[in-house]
Design a protein around this motif. Sequence first.
Motif, mmCIF file in Angstrom:
data_model
loop_
_atom_site.group_PDB
_atom_site.id
_atom_site.type_symbol
_atom_site.label_atom_id
_atom_site.label_comp_id
_atom_site.label_asym_id
_atom_site.label_seq_id
_atom_site.Cartn_x
_atom_site.Cartn_y
_atom_site.Cartn_z
ATOM 1 N N ARG A 60 0.834 -1.202 0.000
ATOM 2 C CA ARG A 60 0.000 0.000 0.000
ATOM 3 C C ARG A 60 0.871 1.255 0.000
ATOM 4 O O ARG A 60 0.638 2.206 -0.749
ATOM 5 C CB ARG A 60 -0.913 -0.006 1.217
ATOM 6 N N ILE A 85 -4.770 10.279 -1.414
ATOM 7 C CA ILE A 85 -4.468 8.993 -2.050
ATOM 8 C C ILE A 85 -4.886 7.873 -1.105
ATOM 9 O O ILE A 85 -4.501 7.873 0.067
ATOM 10 C CB ILE A 85 -2.954 8.818 -2.341
ATOM 11 N N LYS E 4 -6.577 8.162 18.115
ATOM 12 C CA LYS E 4 -6.440 7.481 16.840
ATOM 13 C C LYS E 4 -5.538 8.306 15.912
ATOM 14 O O LYS E 4 -5.597 9.519 15.899
ATOM 15 C CB LYS E 4 -7.823 7.343 16.195
ATOM 16 N N LEU E 5 -4.711 7.624 15.148
ATOM 17 C CA LEU E 5 -3.861 8.310 14.183
ATOM 18 C C LEU E 5 -4.701 8.738 12.984
ATOM 19 O O LEU E 5 -5.379 7.907 12.378
ATOM 20 C CB LEU E 5 -2.740 7.380 13.718
ATOM 21 N N THR E 6 -4.627 10.010 12.622
ATOM 22 C CA THR E 6 -5.424 10.492 11.493
ATOM 23 C C THR E 6 -4.987 9.883 10.166
ATOM 24 O O THR E 6 -5.757 9.858 9.223
ATOM 25 C CB THR E 6 -5.271 12.020 11.361
ATOM 26 N N HIS E 7 -3.737 9.414 10.111
ATOM 27 C CA HIS E 7 -3.217 8.924 8.827
ATOM 28 C C HIS E 7 -3.638 7.486 8.526
ATOM 29 O O HIS E 7 -3.295 6.947 7.489
ATOM 30 C CB HIS E 7 -1.682 9.003 8.804
ATOM 31 N N LEU E 8 -4.373 6.858 9.448
ATOM 32 C CA LEU E 8 -4.890 5.503 9.206
ATOM 33 C C LEU E 8 -6.410 5.573 9.157
ATOM 34 O O LEU E 8 -7.028 6.338 9.903
ATOM 35 C CB LEU E 8 -4.465 4.559 10.338
ATOM 36 N N GLU E 10 -10.363 3.589 9.273
ATOM 37 C CA GLU E 10 -11.010 2.792 10.320
ATOM 38 C C GLU E 10 -10.440 1.382 10.431
ATOM 39 O O GLU E 10 -10.434 0.787 11.502
ATOM 40 C CB GLU E 10 -12.525 2.709 10.048
ATOM 41 N N GLN E 11 -9.955 0.857 9.300
ATOM 42 C CA GLN E 11 -9.384 -0.502 9.313
ATOM 43 C C GLN E 11 -7.886 -0.490 9.601
ATOM 44 O O GLN E 11 -7.236 -1.527 9.552
ATOM 45 C CB GLN E 11 -9.630 -1.191 7.961
ATOM 46 N N GLY E 12 -7.333 0.680 9.835
ATOM 47 C CA GLY E 12 -5.907 0.757 10.116
ATOM 48 C C GLY E 12 -5.050 0.926 8.875
ATOM 49 O O GLY E 12 -3.821 0.886 8.958
ATOM 50 N N ALA E 13 -5.688 1.139 7.710
ATOM 51 C CA ALA E 13 -4.927 1.264 6.471
ATOM 52 C C ALA E 13 -4.366 2.684 6.333
ATOM 53 O O ALA E 13 -5.088 3.668 6.528
ATOM 54 C CB ALA E 13 -5.811 0.952 5.268
ATOM 55 N N ALA E 14 -3.092 2.778 5.979
ATOM 56 C CA ALA E 14 -2.455 4.075 5.758
ATOM 57 C C ALA E 14 -3.039 4.747 4.520
ATOM 58 O O ALA E 14 -3.446 4.080 3.578
ATOM 59 C CB ALA E 14 -0.954 3.880 5.570
ATOM 60 N N ARG E 15 -3.048 6.070 4.544
ATOM 61 C CA ARG E 15 -3.607 6.841 3.427
ATOM 62 C C ARG E 15 -3.046 8.246 3.468
ATOM 63 O O ARG E 15 -2.569 8.702 4.503
ATOM 64 C CB ARG E 15 -5.124 6.894 3.575
ATOM 65 N N ILE E 16 -3.138 8.935 2.369
ATOM 66 C CA ILE E 16 -2.870 10.376 2.368
ATOM 67 C C ILE E 16 -4.218 11.053 2.517
ATOM 68 O O ILE E 16 -5.094 10.890 1.658
ATOM 69 C CB ILE E 16 -2.137 10.808 1.082
ATOM 70 N N VAL E 17 -4.394 11.763 3.615
ATOM 71 C CA VAL E 17 -5.730 12.271 3.952
ATOM 72 C C VAL E 17 -6.153 13.393 3.007
ATOM 73 O O VAL E 17 -5.329 14.121 2.462
ATOM 74 C CB VAL E 17 -5.796 12.769 5.408
ATOM 75 N N GLY F 53 -2.864 -1.505 13.045
ATOM 76 C CA GLY F 53 -2.887 -0.807 11.764
ATOM 77 C C GLY F 53 -1.520 -0.816 11.110
ATOM 78 O O GLY F 53 -0.596 -1.505 11.529
ATOM 79 N N ASP F 54 -1.404 0.012 10.067
ATOM 80 C CA ASP F 54 -0.197 0.038 9.249
ATOM 81 C C ASP F 54 0.917 0.894 9.835
ATOM 82 O O ASP F 54 2.006 0.964 9.244
ATOM 83 C CB ASP F 54 -0.527 0.632 7.870
#
Lengths: 161, 161, 161, 161, 161, 161
Positions: A60, A85, E4-8, E10-17, F53-54
């Motif tokens: 990912r 993204i 909670k980390l904003t960069h993950l 609900e499922q814990g997946a990383a993303r660019i917010v 999470g990631d």
Amino acid sequence: MAEKLTHLDEQGAARIVDIAGKDETVRRAVAGAELHASPAIVEAIFGGALKKGDAVAVARVAGIMAAKKTSELIPLCHPIPVTRITVDIEPVAAPGIIAIRATVETVGRTGVEMEALTAASVTALTLYDMAKALDKSMTITDLRLLSKSGGKSGDFTRQEP
Amino acid sequence: MAEKLTHLDEQGAARIVDIAGKDETVRRAVAGAELHASPAIVEAIFGGALKKGDAVAVARVAGIMAAKKTSELIPLCHPIPVTRITVDIEPVAAPGIIAIRATVETVGRTGVEMEALTAASVTALTLYDMAKALDKSMTITDLRLLSKSGGKSGDFTRQEP
Amino acid sequence: MAEKLTHLDEQGAARIVDIAGKDETVRRAVAGAELHASPAIVEAIFGGALKKGDAVAVARVAGIMAAKKTSELIPLCHPIPVTRITVDIEPVAAPGIIAIRATVETVGRTGVEMEALTAASVTALTLYDMAKALDKSMTITDLRLLSKSGGKSGDFTRQEP
Amino acid sequence: MAEKLTHLDEQGAARIVDIAGKDETVRRAVAGAELHASPAIVEAIFGGALKKGDAVAVARVAGIMAAKKTSELIPLCHPIPVTRITVDIEPVAAPGIIAIRATVETVGRTGVEMEALTAASVTALTLYDMAKALDKSMTITDLRLLSKSGGKSGDFTRQEP
Amino acid sequence: MAEKLTHLDEQGAARIVDIAGKDETVRRAVAGAELHASPAIVEAIFGGALKKGDAVAVARVAGIMAAKKTSELIPLCHPIPVTRITVDIEPVAAPGIIAIRATVETVGRTGVEMEALTAASVTALTLYDMAKALDKSMTITDLRLLSKSGGKSGDFTRQEP
Amino acid sequence: MAEKLTHLDEQGAARIVDIAGKDETVRRAVAGAELHASPAIVEAIFGGALKKGDAVAVARVAGIMAAKKTSELIPLCHPIPVTRITVDIEPVAAPGIIAIRATVETVGRTGVEMEALTAASVTALTLYDMAKALDKSMTITDLRLLSKSGGKSGDFTRQEP
């Protein structure tokens, strides 16, 4: 009458086309890809009930970072400041297949189709890389644009069977 | 017994695996991909009898340069000093399909499968980019390793139908 | 009174100067360069009547991609989202000379002179690279800004003899 | 009989040529360039008796870092692990001219001519960038290979007037 | 309740917010770091009364260039067109300590904290690199955000003892 | 007698020092860093019993990829083909502190101290980035070389209290 590639001028010379006159609007693109592997590899990537490794997160992150590199990879792409993204990686019902979906957004003068496709492609390649010691015959297929919105050329939604 | 990804350690942590003990030998990999477009797009890319533009050359250069960027894109790949890269782009007999073939070689401690796959992938994406104003529903398929040689793990040749 | 470099502060320390207060306007720059080679090399690059290779396209793509890398190469340049890049490569009347012209545009807070100069420079270097097995004594000369427009500092057109 | 570019195959397709069979030897290249500015700019860059800023160091670092990026900029260059880079920047006797000299070495299978030329070019462009608010009509000239040694093709020393 | 980390997601997946909805405003961040070395190394870096080398300028340029690379290094950072970067490097009263301060500004939709921290970090690492032949036990410490302003989350000023 | 930085020549000019004469041997470096946060942030990063999470994987990948970029970031570093990279991220007994340890190996002519330090630094910065919406006052500290081996300068092991 023959169709013409917009990225070449009248003499056939490649160029980055002028977008100065286009509006800065919110643009989104979603791309997908599939990795055809085997049930054993899908299990190795996603892990079982008790233990889960970094594999999915690594793929990912690779896709997310690749989206930001798109204009370095695709010669005639404009550099685009992406605003969002996400990359989803899921096993699908058919055994041995992993589905990848990348969503990219920007507020800019041109679309992010190539960013989404690049993210999906590099995510799939990264999964291949991590599993290739188990099986070199995996195939990446159906790398395609699923939808785009924003911009003057109108919205697009791929007709899937 | 479940198979395990070599790129993760016992705790599931991603790593770049140790290759210091492997021999520096000549290693080669060949990867392929197909772009499924339409006859009109194939014509626009390859041009007709009288005039030819930069399209094929741009895609080829993109693939060659991407191969050199592989270890920046695929997180767990070793940096590899490639010694040769070629990219072939040809229309195939079936109308509307373009076949891409990338060959990469190195003298090094690990193989260049990912370099060849990355080259094929970015070549296909670059063709997509140049033609996407004509048709957004093109698909990249069959991104796959065709063969590899060199190294202790032995040679591999994909069985194609 | 001595003139002062804007890119250094009062103590002589390098910095990227503040452009937050400048307007986002359309800015354009055109740069040129010449490669002095020999008639045989110009023939090898541009090809004869019957066959044409990738050489000119490769150099053009290199220049276009380099323009997008300018802020990575020139330490005190701002990153700029370019909106258009073209690179022209032509033999000139004088035998053995190739003229390069790069045009870059942006909608931004600062100009794209360095982007145009970088594109022209890397285009010329790429031609040199492809021909250097034939002649190592080629020279790149007259790498210069031909014109710029947009921005508060006013337009500039180089006075050429 | 016409000469042929080694970087293109029989069909004119660009490629990174095979160097696997070449020996790993010490190879060195020296390249030069000149920035034609004005006495006032040379003074602004090199400073006077009492105060000296970062200008020369910034240009030198830019050239050194650019040499390491050569294979990212010049499409058909092999990636090369350089073992030494130096960049000299000096005012010359003729007023208003700055001479740049870049030396690059490697232990590898191919030469570092392009690395030296890229370093000289980016050093000159960085000086231009820092001084361009004072004078946009500066010119970079005589970007050329001064010498190379190592490798089977033999040594080269440019005949300068 | 757990934070909670904003960069993950609900499922814990990383993303660019998503920042498309945020305003383009002037944003500034200042970060600091310290290199704990020895008086002899501080002397070697800053030089004595009569001669001064490139060391400080090299470290400053490295920090400036690293700030521009932030979104390539920190996976979930948005690419940001910075409008100003300065890096200060000073010996502090306590013998053997060098203080680094990096200031970055943009006109954009998100802050430049990571750009400032990356600049400070790479500046310190570059000083370490140049001095490590003299002493490998130097330590980089207190890499921290000193202040930020701009954006909806409000201003921040670190409380220092 | 004053000590001198090896990376500057007699005139104080920065350079990449000559390593052609050094042997290609296995070289290893281990670097560490600490992120001082708060117990709540450590909990947010490492997750609880039921969901993970990631975050840790993202930081680890960032560190691994940064190690491969070291020679792009640190101006006077040689490019080095690393043969192994691992990054460990663990909460330590003291509440609110995360310890990072990066190990890098190569078979080459110079050491990988900067690669290990860069990996540790970017891993810490990536953790900071993901948690900064919760707390901007986190500090990165004790970024230091823990040990190195290989090469003529001898082994080094940091004396820790």
